[in-house]
Design a protein around this motif. Structure first.
Motif, PDB file in Angstrom:
ATOM      1  N   GLY A   1      -7.898  -1.781  -2.074  1.00 44.79           N
ATOM      2  CA  GLY A   1      -7.352  -2.167  -0.772  1.00 44.79           C
ATOM      3  C   GLY A   1      -8.042  -3.467  -0.385  1.00 44.79           C
TER       4      GLY A   1
ATOM      5  N   ILE B   1      -3.616   1.131  10.085  1.00 47.40           N
ATOM      6  CA  ILE B   1      -3.448   2.562   9.853  1.00 47.40           C
ATOM      7  C   ILE B   1      -2.682   3.195  11.024  1.00 47.40           C
ATOM      8  CG2 ILE B   1      -4.726   4.757   9.707  1.00 47.40           C
ATOM      9  CD1 ILE B   1      -6.880   3.179   8.144  1.00 47.40           C
TER      10      ILE B   1
ATOM     11  N   ARG C   1      -5.506   0.451   1.381  1.00 49.11           N
ATOM     12  CA  ARG C   1      -5.426   1.738   0.696  1.00 49.11           C
ATOM     13  C   ARG C   1      -5.851   2.811   1.691  1.00 49.11           C
ATOM     14  NH1 ARG C   1      -9.827   3.089  -3.525  1.00 49.11           N
ATOM     15  NH2 ARG C   1     -10.681   4.039  -1.654  1.00 49.11           N
ATOM     16  N   SER C   2      -4.947   3.775   1.884  1.00 52.24           N
ATOM     17  CA  SER C   2      -5.197   4.772   2.920  1.00 52.24           C
ATOM     18  C   SER C   2      -4.440   6.036   2.566  1.00 52.24           C
ATOM     19  CB  SER C   2      -4.713   4.220   4.264  1.00 52.24           C
ATOM     20  OG  SER C   2      -4.995   5.117   5.307  1.00 52.24           O
TER      21      SER C   2
ATOM     22  N   ARG D   1       1.386   1.392  10.218  1.00 47.87           N
ATOM     23  CA  ARG D   1       1.564   0.833   8.874  1.00 47.87           C
ATOM     24  C   ARG D   1       2.843   0.007   8.803  1.00 47.87           C
ATOM     25  NH1 ARG D   1      -0.421   6.086   7.847  1.00 47.87           N
ATOM     26  NH2 ARG D   1      -2.331   6.032   6.653  1.00 47.87           N
TER      27      ARG D   1
ATOM     28  N   TYR E   1      -3.682  -3.841  -3.409  1.00 43.31           N
ATOM     29  CA  TYR E   1      -2.874  -3.544  -2.230  1.00 43.31           C
ATOM     30  C   TYR E   1      -3.424  -4.236  -0.997  1.00 43.31           C
ATOM     31  CZ  TYR E   1      -1.392   0.083  -5.439  1.00 43.31           C
ATOM     32  OH  TYR E   1      -0.926   0.753  -6.544  1.00 43.31           O
TER      33      TYR E   1
ATOM     34  N   GLY F   1       0.847  -1.193   0.000  1.00 45.16           N
ATOM     35  CA  GLY F   1       0.000   0.000   0.000  1.00 45.16           C
ATOM     36  C   GLY F   1       0.880   1.240   0.000  1.00 45.16           C
ATOM     37  N   TRP F   2       0.421   2.487   0.328  1.00 49.43           N
ATOM     38  CA  TRP F   2      -0.897   2.704   0.858  1.00 49.43           C
ATOM     39  C   TRP F   2      -1.640   3.719   0.004  1.00 49.43           C
ATOM     40  CZ3 TRP F   2      -1.570  -0.873   4.390  1.00 49.43           C
ATOM     41  CH2 TRP F   2      -0.460  -1.341   5.059  1.00 49.43           C
TER      42      TRP F   2
END
Lengths: 836, 304
Positions: free
Chosen positions: A222, A240, A206-207, A243, A203, A181-182
């Protein structure tokens, strides 16, 4: 349990099921992309190496068909940034300047050539190297020799990169990037620079951040989570908060790919750093967590049982989330010795959890927690359990779940909301109000429009022709004018509902207003409140022959955080459009007071608060419109057009409230209401004094900017001192020789007027000072070694105010806060703290 | 047209006069179930109101939303329907594959497949939509089933929908009459089933009736949708008629009424009753709780 065993157990029992769920979706995604889109899966280094390894173990254990594709994509963000140079130089500069923003340009250039087969000789005094990464665009277009060399390297690497993509994708027009990711940064760059291909991403998560480039996120999956913040109701979003756990898990030994090369024989484009990464051979001793995950995957039964995988995955994430949000000292054993590597041509490894000891003068546990890669974990390192837990809760953010299930409630027997719109001879506003209600995402309402003595035919016609849900509208024609509050009461009595709200004909809502306010009062949190308001926006508008023209919008009473009876006793501070309340509280109060031609809502709110509380939803979902320009008499609000009446009735309303509260035996509340006026006066006086203090402070700060002079001379003096101490004869001779030259000439060179005219401060102080230093010492301030900290500079305060600088000191990029201030901070406009 | 009704008030002022609007929609909102209302004695009032609306607007094309309008659903929420459908698919697959996946495995595969299809099909004019064929292909691949099983999936889907839908008798009769008078009838749906699949369902429910409609438009085929507002303009262009020539009837306030009117079409709201919505909400909560007690949290996919 030993640290190794702790890591292995965590990997096998917790991360294993979580990764298995992720891999089941990754496997399906790759196969379907291959079959549906003719895509090639590319496992992005470095994480892609371990993801591929884990996927292979998963596929072998479950005996699922393996993907047809799956080459490694030997890149890093640096390689991609340089790789897009020929096609999108501005995108490359954007990525590189953000990453190197605190690094001086000399260091940047060294980083670009660190692993290159042939570097250029770097002249550290090259004036084009003044500045840091934020100046990268200027540097590269400066035309200097160094810049040309760097550009040549970029062009060459970009040419190789383009060839590399063609080599990998062959005739396929679609790539599926597989990575942890992210923000899909590499995917976004590739999509912009190579639009002839379709770039998709699969991924782990996803952030992003508010300023993340999300232009390609529609093609970025994500597979475990897609969220920007941790949601306690969805424990799989817990990475989150850390990470680095997932990045560390999937990070093989071996340096990040730094450059591409072309084989002499065959012309194949290769990544010289790839063998080092492929040599990754994790063992239970070297990588207990990852090996634990692999052992779990190898134990999976044959076949695919999606539901079982998901159930185990969900249970695992609950356990993992507990470790990531509220780790204990015992939990940290699994993370002992974990470090993270830097990227972008830099040599650095940063510990995940630094030791609880000062890194520099003035360092504190709170500073280490702030700087940490895993703040919740560092809290457990620094503090005993009871303090750590409370701190972790705060660090994890507002722990109210973002995704809340619709509340449990009995089936409604009547509409949820009665929306009351008072109108009289204003069809233009009525139409806007009808549309505001029609656009609501929440539809369980009855909209009662009460025509308070105006011509009814235009009201009916407006309702019939406007694009609104006529089935939910009830028109009450009062026939004769009754006044605002009486009209409200009439309308409310002609509908049945759980909640009520006054939506005047000249105000409006954002589409989510009703959904959020009703959900709040329906839910557990709202149970104890009689009503709820949202934040409001003041909309300044004007009625013109062409229609309503909106001039500006601004927060209305943005300071409102909660609703105190005391505050309401001073003045009404929210508009009716923002206030949803329970009908049974309205009934208990006996409705609006029909005596008042104005301020009836204030009176209602005051009496409401004596009986019930009002919550605040901190989102601006209500729009409070004011005709405060042009002709304010015809279409003016009562607050604008009826100021005289407001003044008159402000005392009547307050006096009546005090009397009625006394009669009902609420002496304390009566006192509050009575002294509200006094407190309003005191507050206004204090605010005026505060404003004057702020202005005074600004004047002081302006005059203190002359300290910039002293900083330049301090730096110059330090280097003079250094030259003396080191007996740097060449430099000292240069100073002597320069001093003997015409003083006027020297001063003119640095932009100062001749002594006869008096010394005038040069317009561009930085350039003048830099020129002075260069002239005297042959070098400029930004490439000099660290300077001693002057006695008046508050180093501790500066680092506290600028945590990014403290971070840079911690990783060795800067020597001190003063070092940063001299090189960058002053130019960036950061405050220079003076020791008291 | 709004009709005044009587009201009472205090003696100081004249009695207020109350007006209500959109009689058809109000009656539908207030009923217990639409099936009962539309088959009962007051169905004639609904039909008369619709006829009045048609007479006053004189559209050349009468357009109906399909699911929950022209075809009436029962009160099972969407996620529960998917789970029941998955059970059907599992039972049928048992006859053709060595190890048929369980209903819950099929449900998860379907839910992921719907997300995948919606996100990976090429967007058109900013709109996205999935297609049942792609959903099935994803589910089949995720469960490692042979390609031939796709037919089993699709047949089970169509059979299940047919068994859980009834034709709206009032709208069906209206459609037949309208066409007999020379008008056109179209069916317009925001759905992952394409016009071919919707046509199959209608044929199976028709009992031999062949003159309900002229054309079907589905967002699964066009990608552009009613809820975006763009499908209405597309249809008007396709039939080469001005927007004012259309009168659309549908249950979704935003997608069938607000957007249609914004596109210049006439639109009549044919809502699901409040009682039915409440019943679906209750059924959805019970469904999620039941599966949670079995160790599967379906709350993120819970849809009415």
């Amino acid at each position: 349990m030993s640290d190794l065993n702790a890591g292995y157990t965590f990997g096998r029992n917790d991360l294993g099921p979580a990764v298995a769920g992720y891999l089941s979706r990754l496997h399906a995604q790759i196969l379907v992309f291959e079959q549906e889109h003719g895509a090639r899966a590319l496992f992005v280094s470095r994480a892609g190496v371990r993801i591929r390894r884990a996927l292979d173990v998963f596929v072998r254990a479950t005996k699922l068909p393996p993907p047809a594709t799956g080459d490694f994509f030997w890149i890093s963000r640096l390689v991609v940034a340089r790789g897009v140079w020929n096609r999108k130089p501005e995108a490359a500069i954007d990525v590189l300047s953000k990453e190197y923003r605190h690094i001086n340009l000399a260091e940047f250039v060294r980083g670009m050539f660190r692993f290159a087969p042939s570097g250029a000789r770097l002249n550290p005094v090259d004036p084009s190297l003044i500045g840091n990464g934020a100046d990268l665009g200027r540097f590269l277009s400066s035309g200097s020799k160094i810049a040309e060399v760097v550009q040549t390297l970029f062009r060459h690497q970009s040419m190789l990169f383009e060839g590399y993509i063609k080599q990998l994708l062959g005739s396929s027009g679609t790539a599926l990037l597989v990575d942890t990711g992210w923000q899909a940064t590499a995917q976004t760059l590739l999509a912009k620079a190579f639009p002839e291909y379709e770039w998709w991403g699969a991924y782990f998560g996803r952030s992003g951040f508010p300023n993340s480039d999300r232009s390609e996120w529609g093609r970025a999956f994500g597979l475990v989570f897609e969220a920007d913040t941790f949601d306690p109701a969805r424990p799989e979003t817990s990475p989150i908060l850390n990470r680095h756990l997932i990045e560390y898990l999937f990070e093989p030994k071996g340096d990040s790919i730094q450059w591409l090369a072309q084989e002499e024989r065959g012309g194949q484009i290769i990544a010289p750093g790839a063998p080092g990464i492929l040599a990754d051979a994790p063992t239970r001793e070297s990588d207990p967590m990852f090996v634990g995950v692999l052992d779990y995957l190898a134990s999976l039964p044959e076949g695919i049982q999606l539901a079982d995988l998901r159930a185990a995955e969900a249970a695992a994430w609950s356990r993992i989330a507990r470790v990531l949000v509220h780790p204990t000292k015992d939990d940290l054993a699994a993370f002992a010795g974990v470090t993270r590597s830097a990227d972008f041509g830099r040599d650095a490894r940063v510990p995940l959890l630094p030791k609880p000891e000062p890194r520099f003068e003035g360092d504190t546990p709170d500073r280490r927690i702030q700087d940490s890669l895993w703040p919740c974990g560092q809290a457990a390192v620094e503090y005993p359990p009871e303090i750590a837990k409370a701190l972790q809760k705060r660090l994890a953010g507002d722990l109210k779940a973002a995704s809340v299930r619709p509340p449990e409630r009995a089936a409604r027997r009547r509409p949820a909301v009665a929306i009351i719109t008072r109108t009289m001879d204003r069809p233009m506003f009525l139409e806007r109000a009808l549309k505001s209600v029609a656009a609501q995402t929440f539809q369980d309402y009855v909209h009662v429009v009460v025509n308070d003595g105006g011509d009814n035919d235009p009201v009916r016609a407006t309702i019939e022709r406007t694009n609104c849900d006529q089935a939910r509208i009830r028109l009450v024609d009062a026939v004769k004018n009754r006044g605002m509050e009486a009209a409200s009461n009439l309308a409310i009595r002609n509908a049945d509902s759980d909640y009520v709200i006054i939506h005047d004909d000249d105000d409006s809502w954002e589409p989510e207003f009703l959904r959020k306010t009703v959900a709040f009062l329906d839910g557990k949190q709202g149970k104890h409140y009689g009503g709820v308001i949202t934040k409001s926006t003041y909309v300044s508008e004007e009625v013109t022959p062409k229609g309503i023209v909106i001039h500006s919008k601004a927060p209305y009473n943005g300071w409102v955080e909660n609703v105190h009876l005391m505050e309401m006793a001073i003045a009404n501070f929210f508009p009716p459009i923002a206030f949803l309340f329970r009908r049974d509280v309205y009934d208990k109060l006996g409705g609006y007071n029909e005596q008042y031609p104005v301020l009836g809502d204030w009176d209602f709110n005051l009496r409401f608060l004596v009986d019930a509380d009002i919550a605040v939803i901190h989102e601006p979902l209500a729009n409070y419109h004011h005709r405060d320009r042009g002709d304010t008499t015809t279409f003016g609000n009562s607050v604008i057009a009826g100021r005289a009446k407001h003044l008159e009735f402000s005392s009547i309303v307050r006096n009546n409230l005090v009397r009625s509260l006394v009669q009902r035996g609420h002496a304390a509340a009566a006192t509050l209401a009575g002294v509200g006026l006094y407190f309003e006066d005191q507050r206004n006086t204090l605010r005026a004094a505060d404003n004057r203090m702020t202005q005074l402070g600004q004047r002081i700060a302006a005059s203190a900017s002359s300290s910039a002079w002293t900083d330049h001379y301090w730096v110059a003096f330090q280097h003079l001192l250094k030259s003396v101490v080191e007996n740097d004869a060449a430099t000292l001779e240069k100073i002597r020789a320069t001093a003997l030259r015409s003083q006027a000439g020297l001063l003119a060179r640095v932009g100062m007027a001749a002594p006869a005219q008096g010394h005038v401060r040069p317009a561009d102080l930085d350039r003048a000072a830099a020129a002075l230093l260069k002239d005297q010492f042959g070098r400029d301030s930004t490439t000099l070694e660290a300077t001693a900290i002057p006695p008046d500079f508050d180093e501790v305060y500066y680092l506290r105010q600028n945590p990014d600088v403290a971070g840079a000191i911690a990783d060795g990029s800067l020597a001190s806060g003063y070092d940063h201030y001299i090189r960058y901070g002053r130019r960036e406009g950061r405050n220079r703290p003076v020791k008291q | 047209m709004a009709q005044p009704t009587s009201a009472t008030d205090d003696a100081t002022f004249p009695a207020p006069v109350i007006y209500e609007f959109a009689a058809v929609a109000r009656e539908l909102l207030a009923c217990q179930t639409r099936q009962a209302l539309l088959a009962g004695p007051t169905a004639g009032t609904i039909r008369a109101a619709l006829d009045d609306e048609i007479a006053s607007r004189e559209p050349r094309v009468l357009s109906f939303d399909v699911f929950d309008t022209f075809l009436l659903r029962n009160n099972k929420p969407e996620t529960a329907r998917y789970q029941e459908l998955s059970t059907h698919v599992s039972d049928r697959l048992a006859a053709s594959v060595a190890k048929a996946p369980s209903d819950i495995d099929l449900l998860f595969a379907r839910l992921h497949g719907m997300d995948f299809s919606y996100r990976t099909r090429k967007a058109v004019e900013g709109c996205r939509e999935g297609h049942i064929e792609q959903v099935i292909r994803y589910a089949r691949t995720a469960l490692n089933l042979p390609r031939e099983s796709e037919k089993v999936f699709l047949d089970a889907e169509l059979d299940y929908e047919t068994a859980n839908l009834t034709v709206n008798p009032v709208l069906a009769a209206l459609a037949i009459t309208f066409r007999a008078r020379g008008g056109k009838v179209i069916l317009v749906s925001d759905m992952y089933l394409g016009k071919a699949e919707i046509g199959t369902i209608l044929t199976r429910l028709s009992n031999g009736v062949t003159n309900w409609y002229d054309k079907i438009y589905s967002s699964a085929d066009h990608i552009i949708s009613k809820r975006s507002g763009k499908l209405f303009a597309h249809i008007a262009k396709d039939l080469d008629l001005a927007p004012t020539q259309f009168l659309h009837v549908g249950d979704a306030w935003q997608g069938d009424v607000l957007r249609a009117r914004e596109a210049g079409w006439g639109a009549i709201h044919f809502p699901i009753s409040r009682q039915e919505v409440t019943e679906r909400e209750r059924a959805l909560r019970a469904f999620v709780d039941t599966w949670k007690s079995r160790g599967h949290d379906l709350s993120q996919w819970a849809r009415l």
